[in-house]
Design a protein around this motif. Structure first.
Motif, PDB file in Angstrom:
ATOM      1  N   GLY A  87       0.812  -1.207   0.000  1.00 11.72           N
ATOM      2  CA  GLY A  87       0.000   0.000   0.000  1.00 11.72           C
ATOM      3  C   GLY A  87       0.846   1.257   0.000  1.00 11.72           C
ATOM      4  O   GLY A  87       0.657   2.153  -0.832  1.00 11.72           O
ATOM      5  N   ALA A  88       1.803   1.319   0.927  1.00 11.35           N
ATOM      6  CA  ALA A  88       2.611   2.525   1.048  1.00 11.35           C
ATOM      7  C   ALA A  88       3.454   2.759  -0.189  1.00 11.35           C
ATOM      8  O   ALA A  88       3.747   3.896  -0.556  1.00 11.35           O
ATOM      9  N   ILE A  89       3.853   1.665  -0.864  1.00  5.74           N
ATOM     10  CA  ILE A  89       4.682   1.838  -2.060  1.00  5.74           C
ATOM     11  C   ILE A  89       3.875   2.480  -3.174  1.00  5.74           C
ATOM     12  O   ILE A  89       4.335   3.386  -3.863  1.00  5.74           O
ATOM     13  N   LEU A  90       2.652   2.002  -3.343  1.00  2.00           N
ATOM     14  CA  LEU A  90       1.882   2.403  -4.522  1.00  2.00           C
ATOM     15  C   LEU A  90       1.189   3.755  -4.347  1.00  2.00           C
ATOM     16  O   LEU A  90       0.818   4.385  -5.320  1.00  2.00           O
ATOM     17  N   PHE A  91       1.007   4.149  -3.104  1.00  2.00           N
ATOM     18  CA  PHE A  91       0.252   5.399  -2.913  1.00  2.00           C
ATOM     19  C   PHE A  91       0.516   5.924  -1.504  1.00  2.00           C
ATOM     20  O   PHE A  91       0.570   5.181  -0.535  1.00  2.00           O
ATOM     21  N   THR A  92       0.677   7.236  -1.419  1.00  2.00           N
ATOM     22  CA  THR A  92       0.776   7.882  -0.107  1.00  2.00           C
ATOM     23  C   THR A  92      -0.086   9.122  -0.158  1.00  2.00           C
ATOM     24  O   THR A  92       0.091   9.964  -1.032  1.00  2.00           O
ATOM     25  N   PRO A  93      -1.031   9.226   0.742  1.00  3.94           N
ATOM     26  CA  PRO A  93      -1.933  10.380   0.684  1.00  3.94           C
ATOM     27  C   PRO A  93      -1.223  11.686   1.044  1.00  3.94           C
ATOM     28  O   PRO A  93      -0.119  11.700   1.607  1.00  3.94           O
ATOM     29  N   GLY A  94      -1.890  12.754   0.724  1.00  5.54           N
ATOM     30  CA  GLY A  94      -1.281  14.079   0.873  1.00  5.54           C
ATOM     31  C   GLY A  94      -0.903  14.438   2.299  1.00  5.54           C
ATOM     32  O   GLY A  94       0.146  15.036   2.541  1.00  5.54           O
ATOM     33  N   TRP A  95      -1.721  14.051   3.266  1.00  8.67           N
ATOM     34  CA  TRP A  95      -1.446  14.471   4.630  1.00  8.67           C
ATOM     35  C   TRP A  95      -0.196  13.812   5.188  1.00  8.67           C
ATOM     36  O   TRP A  95       0.375  14.265   6.163  1.00  8.67           O
ATOM     37  N   MET A  96       0.243  12.672   4.551  1.00 10.74           N
ATOM     38  CA  MET A  96       1.451  12.037   5.051  1.00 10.74           C
ATOM     39  C   MET A  96       2.683  12.655   4.435  1.00 10.74           C
ATOM     40  O   MET A  96       3.719  12.830   5.099  1.00 10.74           O
ATOM     41  N   THR A  97       2.595  12.989   3.175  1.00 12.59           N
ATOM     42  CA  THR A  97       3.763  13.600   2.534  1.00 12.59           C
ATOM     43  C   THR A  97       3.880  15.061   2.912  1.00 12.59           C
ATOM     44  O   THR A  97       4.891  15.696   2.687  1.00 12.59           O
ATOM     45  N   GLY A  98       2.860  15.596   3.466  1.00 11.83           N
ATOM     46  CA  GLY A  98       2.900  16.985   3.860  1.00 11.83           C
ATOM     47  C   GLY A  98       2.739  17.909   2.675  1.00 11.83           C
ATOM     48  O   GLY A  98       3.166  19.051   2.686  1.00 11.83           O
ATOM     49  N   GLY A  99       2.116  17.446   1.652  1.00 14.69           N
ATOM     50  CA  GLY A  99       1.896  18.319   0.492  1.00 14.69           C
ATOM     51  C   GLY A  99       1.001  17.596  -0.464  1.00 14.69           C
ATOM     52  O   GLY A  99      -0.078  17.151  -0.085  1.00 14.69           O
ATOM     53  N   GLU A 100       1.481  17.451  -1.707  1.00 11.61           N
ATOM     54  CA  GLU A 100       0.678  16.720  -2.672  1.00 11.61           C
ATOM     55  C   GLU A 100       0.817  15.225  -2.416  1.00 11.61           C
ATOM     56  O   GLU A 100       1.871  14.755  -1.976  1.00 11.61           O
ATOM     57  N   PRO A 101      -0.206  14.444  -2.719  1.00  6.92           N
ATOM     58  CA  PRO A 101      -0.086  12.990  -2.548  1.00  6.92           C
ATOM     59  C   PRO A 101       0.911  12.399  -3.544  1.00  6.92           C
ATOM     60  O   PRO A 101       1.114  12.953  -4.633  1.00  6.92           O
TER      61      PRO A 101
END
Lengths: 207, 726, 106
Positions: free
Chosen positions: B505-519
């Motif tokens: 899951g984490a490899i294929l997608f990381t939502p915006g709130w985790m990256t601190g910007g754009e997903p």
């Protein structure tokens, strides 16, 4: 009527009579002998028709070898009761068979007659005679000369010749295979085994 | 280009041929099993090679649809100048590349697992024949370049699933389950056939009218690249019916209400088969098909809404049923139905790549769960009832831990795979922009509630099986004393799948709130052109792709996650900004809203897992029937699967049986048998009439022969004489 | 001379007819076989006669006689196999009646 034609008539009458007798005879041995006689008249006719090689082969192979084979079979397997199966044949078969045969003969003769009439003029315009047939400068080119036949046979007809040879071989094998009695062979083998076993027992008893 | 992709299908076919024709002759289970596994390994290696090759070529726009020519399959010259020309060809595009990677990979692991699991079964070569054929058919389905090829695979997986579910066919119940799957799928196939016919009719008419002699109305590439043009001239009703008929087919294959009934019964097959059907093949084909033809579904908001409703409804229904089932595989089966509902919910709201994302993550943790349950069943010697389990953690540590990880993943615990995909689905439902906005918020809450139930029933089955006091049957204790851990060929796939369930899951997608910007959305950008992403939408609208991509510069290079993501957000456009309003929480920023929603669902899931832990460990005893007493009719309703089987039985099956028995009596017995027997009688009478001719006497036959000859001679002579006379 | 050639063809027809009649009225397989030989010879005679008829100084063909030779070869092969079959039949039963060999009918 010259001598050749006279000879032809004699041969033809004898041949036809012997053929009829072959069919009508009640004894198979007689039938075979009548057929041999018929084939011997054919030998003469072949000579008259300037087919000497053909005549010799007919004499040796047919009247000699093949008919002897027939004679053997008839004589070996004729039990004393064999005559009884020579009772008169089914009537209707006689009647219809004769009728149809006569019809066939009639049809063949009518067509022969009419075609002969049509070709009469052509025939009279100098169709070949025996004199003409033998008039070639090279004797090999005479009708029925064995040399000419051989050349023709082994060049133009080589393939049918080879195939006929193969057929003879196959027939040889087939005849052996069909006529062999496997059961009796097996029985003999068994008897042989029994003999050996008895001998062994006898030896042991002696010991 | 990519000609070697054929190898991927050839490998399992060869394996199936060898095991099918020579399996009995080889007569060695080890060789048969590992041969099948090796073939799948070859297939997986090919898939990896295709993937890296595809990535390294850096194709743009419409070029990303690569057709691999095979041979001419069907060629018909019609009345007009256009030929109906169908090639047996492969389509290598982001969607098929994604699908084939996880299909071959997971299938390989399942094959490896089966070598051990089925090692005591006499029919092992047959099993591997079907298994290999199954994968080959699934690969044909996803790789086919045109509709008929997809249909070949579609029917092929249906057939193979029938063969595998009824693998132990000596037991009548199993054979019946196989038939149930087959017949239910037939209903779906009826739908997809109608849908595909309508697509052909509409697209062919368009291509004909516009003189596009090169385009084929059966070819996926041509359909997609001309989708919007055709759909815009199509009547809305046609578009809606196409989508609905296609969705009926997807319902059949992917077990959605009302055609979901076959999947839980598919448990009758060996457990690896369940894993294969539920994780890698078969059920994903419905999602694949919807994604493949996504412009058709996007064309009409109503069809999307119906798909979403069915998806969410099925998810909810299956989850409620799963709450009370006792058979470990039944619970997992209903959880699959439920998760598939999530996927269709995502499809319905137009987030096709999210559906595929959930397909992938779900494949990993569901395969792990099923193989884990197989390991439990194997260790408990064919015991499937969780009431007779308990306390297995001590004896089967690897199975236990991998099972727990997958349970957490499916429940959506951060940071496991299920969390990312499920939360993205919920988020996409929340921001869906359509005329059905209000209803969509209801779907959101329904899906959230389903997530809650998912956590509970998955916790229930896990804790009930592995923790608590051992409740093994006396017979089992006497015979085997205690369960045993499975051997390496079974535990290795478990560990690999559990690892993937953690990280995929984490490899294929990381939502915006985790990256601190754009997903960060590598999968979304990879799938873009195939799954209705921004560039894909441009292609469907008739853009040439590469040119448009230059204009839109930033997302021309899919590998550049961040930039492309930015572009995608913009291209998805104004809708995105306008439609998070209904769910704006804590000051109104998108990021914080998303974060709070995510935390909320994780919290709910955790609470449910802990609750179920409390409930089903310690002195839990199923004999008390506490839940049954507490909930009464509700419990019975859920336990009996909403009585859907009974309803079908009374409404459809019984009248059907009555009707066919009548039809049999009237048409078969009287009409058809009458005709056949009548013909036979007439012929027999004729034969009796002529029979005396055959006397059996050779001489008589000779007579006939002569009669015939004379007749011909007469005829000939007759004409000859006539000719001569004139 | 022409008479002899044409007469030979007539004779061949007669012999053929006699052979046919024999095949149809006889019940003993050996005699039926001999009748067939008679028919073959009739055909041979016709071939030789026709060859004689068509032979000319300009067209010296002897193919008719060669066909007759080949027919003799094939007849020999046929006699070998046929007599072997009859011998095999004789071994299995004392009476050999062509009308009793009708297993296909039974």
């Amino acid at each position: 009527m010259d001598g050749q034609l006279l000879a032809w008539w004699v041969l033809a009458i004898v041949g036809s009579l012997s053929a009829v007798m072959m069919v009508l005879s009640r004894n198979p041995v007689h039938s075979v002998l009548y057929l041999v006689a018929n084939f011997l008249t054919l030998v003469g006719i072949y000579f008259l028709l300037s087919a000497p090689m053909m005549a010799v082969v007919q004499f040796v192979v047919y009247a000699g070898a093949i008919m002897i084979l027939f004679l053997f079979v008839v004589m070996f397997f004729m039990s004393p009761e064999a005559r009884r199966w020579l009772r008169p044949e089914i009537k209707s078969q006689w009647v219809f068979g004769t009728l149809l045969t006569v019809m066939m003969l009639t049809v063949v003769y009518i067509s022969l007659f009419t075609s002969g009439r049509v070709n009469q003029g052509e025939l009279e315009m100098g169709r070949p005679t025996i004199a003409m047939a033998g008039a070639a400068e090279n004797p090999r080119e005479e009708l029925g000369h064995p040399a000419g036949l051989g050349v023709r046979m082994f060049s133009y007809h080589a393939l049918p010749f080879e195939i006929a040879g193969l057929l003879l071989l196959a027939a040889l094998l087939g005849a052996v295979l069909v006529a062999r009695d496997e059961r009796s062979e097996g029985r003999q083998h068994l008897a042989h085994e029994f003999e050996k076993a008895e001998e062994a027992v006898a030896e042991e008893v002696q010991a | 280009m990519f000609g070697y992709a054929w190898l991927m299908i050839a490998f399992p076919l060869i394996g199936a041929a060898i095991n099918g024709f020579l399996g009995k002759k080889i007569n060695n289970k080890k060789i048969s099993g590992w041969l099948g596994t090796a073939m799948l390994a070859g297939s997986f290696a090919t898939a990896l090679a295709v993937f890296f090759d595809y990535q390294s070529r850096g194709l743009q726009g419409a070029e990303r649809f690569v057709e691999v020519p095979g041979w001419t399959w069907i060629a018909i010259q019609g009345m007009s100048e256009r030929y109906l020309h169908i090639d047996f060809a492969l389509l290598i595009d982001p969607l098929s590349v994604t699908m084939m990677l996880f299909i071959t990979g997971i299938s390989m692991l399942i094959h490896m697992y089966s070598t051990e699991y089925m090692s005591h079964d006499e029919g092992l070569p047959r099993f591997f024949t079907y298994l290999n054929l199954f994968v080959a058919m699934m690969l044909i389905l996803i790789l086919g370049a045109n509709i008929p090829m997809m249909f070949v695979g579609w029917e092929g997986v249906g057939l193979c699933s029938y063969l595998l579910i009824g693998f132990w066919y000596r037991n009548m119940e199993n054979a019946k389950c196989g038939m149930k799957a087959f017949i239910t799928n037939r209903v779906g196939d009826f739908g997809i056939l109608i849908g595909l016919f309508m697509i052909f009719q509409q697209f062919d008419a368009y291509f004909r009218m516009h003189g596009m002699t090169e385009a084929s109305a059966l070819d996926f590439k041509d359909i997609l690249l001309n989708a919007n043009a055709v759909l815009s001239v199509m009547s809305p009703a046609d578009a809606l019916f196409i989508a609905l008929f296609l969705f009926l087919g997807a319902c059949g294959k992917s077990a959605q209400f009302p055609l979901h009934i076959w999947l839980p019964d598919a448990m009758a097959g060996p457990t690896p088969v369940s894993a294969l059907i539920h994780a890698a093949t078969m059920v994903t084909s419905g999602v694949y098909m919807v994604t493949r033809l996504n412009p058709v579904f996007s064309a009409n908001e109503t069809s999307g809404f119906i798909v979403a409703c069915i998806g969410a409804g099925t998810a909810f229904m299956a989850a409620t049923i799963a709450l009370t089932q006792n058979d470990i595989k039944k619970v997992l089966a209903y959880s699959t139905v439920s998760q598939l509902g999530y996927m269709f919910l995502a499809c319905g709201v137009g987030a096709y790549w999210v559906a595929i994302f959930h397909v992938i993550t779900h494949a990993f943790f569901k395969a792990c769960l099923f193989l884990g349950s197989g390991s439990v069943i194997h260790g408990m010697h064919e015991e499937q009832d969780t009431r007779h389990m308990g306390g297995l953690a001590k004896y089967m540590p690897i199975t236990y831990w991998t099972f727990v990880i997958s349970t957490f993943a499916i429940a959506g615990i951060f940071p496991l795979a299920g969390f990312f995909s499920k939360d993205e689905i919920l988020w996409q439902v929340a921001i869906w922009d359509s005329q059905f906005k209000g209803a969509a918020s209801f779907l959101y809450w329904l899906a959230l509630f389903t997530a809650l139930m998912t956590a509970f029933y998955m916790g229930r089955v896990t804790w009930k099986t592995f923790l608590g006091k051992p409740r093994w049957t006396a017979e089992f204790k006497k015979k085997h004393h205690h369960p045993h851990e499975s051997h390496l060929p079974m535990t290795i796939p478990l560990m690999v799948l559990a690892t993937m369930a953690v990280i995929s899951g984490a490899i294929l997608f990381t939502p915006g709130w985790m990256t601190g910007g754009e997903p960060r959305e590598p999968l979304a950008h990879f799938l873009d052109v195939s799954a209705g992403g921004p560039e894909g939408l441009m292609l469907y609208a008739g853009g040439t792709g590469a040119m448009d991509a230059q204009i839109h510069g930033e997302h021309a290079e899919p590998a550049h996650g961040e930039d492309a993501g930015h572009g995608a957000e913009e291209a998805q456009g104004d809708g995105h900004a306008a439609h998070h309003e209904p769910f704006m929480l804590l000051g109104g920023s998108v990021t914080s809203t998303e974060m709070i929603m995510a935390f909320g669902s994780v919290l709910i899931a955790l609470i449910m897992l802990i609750l179920s832990n409390r409930r089903y460990t310690g002195d839990y005893d199923p004999k008390k029937k506490a839940a049954q007493k507490a909930f009464g009719p509700l419990y019975a309703f859920s336990y009996n699967k909403w009585y859907i089987d009974e309803i079908y039985n009374n409404i459809l099956v019984r009248p059907g049986v009555w009707l066919s028995s009548k039809a049999w009596q009237i048409f078969d017995v009287r009409l058809i048998d009458g005709i056949v027997n009548g013909v036979a009688k007439v012929l027999g009478a004729l034969g009796e009439l002529i029979r005396p001719v055959q006397t059996g006497f050779v001489r008589n036959y000779m007579l006939y022969l002569l009669a015939g000859a004379v007749m011909f001679m007469l005829i000939n002579m007759w004409s000859y004489l006539l000719g001569g006379a004139s | 001379m022409i008479d002899m050639v044409v007469n030979s063809v007539w004779l061949a027809g007669l012999m053929f007819a006699i052979g046919t009649l024999g095949v149809m009225i006889h019940r003993h397989p050996v005699i039926i076989f001999m009748c067939i030989e008679l028919m073959l010879n009739a055909a041979n005679l016709a071939l030789v006669a026709f060859n004689r008829h068509h032979f000319s100084p300009a067209w010296r063909t002897m193919d008719g006689q060669i066909y007759a030779f080949l027919i003799i070869v094939i007849a020999a092969a046929e006699v070998a196999v046929g007599l072997a079959i009859i011998v095999a039949l004789f071994k299995h039963r004392t009476r050999v009646d062509i009308d009793e060999i009708n297993f296909l009918k039974r």
